[in-house]
Scaffold this motif. Structure first.
Motif, short mmCIF file in Angstrom:
data_model
loop_
_atom_site.label_atom_id
_atom_site.label_comp_id
_atom_site.label_asym_id
_atom_site.label_seq_id
_atom_site.Cartn_x
_atom_site.Cartn_y
_atom_site.Cartn_z
N LEU A 19 -22.55 27.67 -11.39
CA LEU A 19 -22.60 26.34 -10.79
C LEU A 19 -21.25 25.64 -10.87
CD1 LEU A 19 -24.86 24.54 -9.58
CD2 LEU A 19 -25.17 23.58 -11.85
N ASP A 44 -24.07 26.64 -6.00
CA ASP A 44 -24.73 27.59 -6.91
C ASP A 44 -24.52 28.99 -6.35
OD1 ASP A 44 -26.38 28.86 -8.75
OD2 ASP A 44 -28.22 28.35 -7.67
N ASN A 75 -27.88 21.12 -4.65
CA ASN A 75 -26.85 22.11 -4.33
C ASN A 75 -26.79 22.42 -2.84
OD1 ASN A 75 -29.43 23.35 -5.07
ND2 ASN A 75 -28.44 25.31 -4.72
#
Length: 134
Positions: A19, A44, A75
């Motif tokens: 991440l 991610d 994300n």
């Protein structure tokens, strides 16, 4: 995946092995009265689940005044926060940005940024005030 933006990539923070958070500032030098934008992109690399996080930021002016903002992010989406540089608060100098991310119950500082406010408009006004006409 890359960020499509006209701004400058200022900071990439590695949150964990999969991440990262990209932070972009639209302008490094801005005139007072104009809009500044900061962008966030949470990436991610494992791509196996949705990641939710929260961005908290402090905008700190030369006078010491501060304003705060908060954005919930997910994300693989680009998020923006914009504000106007109020000339009554600051018309020259440096503005600081402290950016924090809250993820999995912990809060960490992910970026400390700054940009400059150009006082060209004020210099022009000051020159015009002192002009003499004969």
């Amino acid at each position: 995946m890359t960020i499509e933006s006209k701004g400058e990539l200022i900071e990439v923070s590695q949150i964990n092995s999969n991440l990262s958070l990209d932070v972009q500032l639209e302008k490094k030098i801005i005139n007072s009265g104009n809009k500044q934008t900061i962008s966030f992109f949470l990436q991610d690399t494992s791509n196996n689940k949705t990641i939710d996080a929260k961005i908290e930021g402090n905008i700190i002016y030369l006078s010491g005044m501060a304003e705060s903002f908060s954005i919930n992010i997910t994300n693989d989406q680009l998020y923006n926060y914009s504000w106007i540089i109020n000339p009554k608060i600051q018309f020259y100098g440096t503005i600081l940005l402290d950016i924090y991310m809250i993820y999995n119950g912990s809060k960490s500082n992910v970026a400390n940024l700054s940009f400059s406010v150009d006082d060209n408009n004020n210099k022009k006004n000051d020159r015009n005030k002192h002009k003499s006409y004969t």
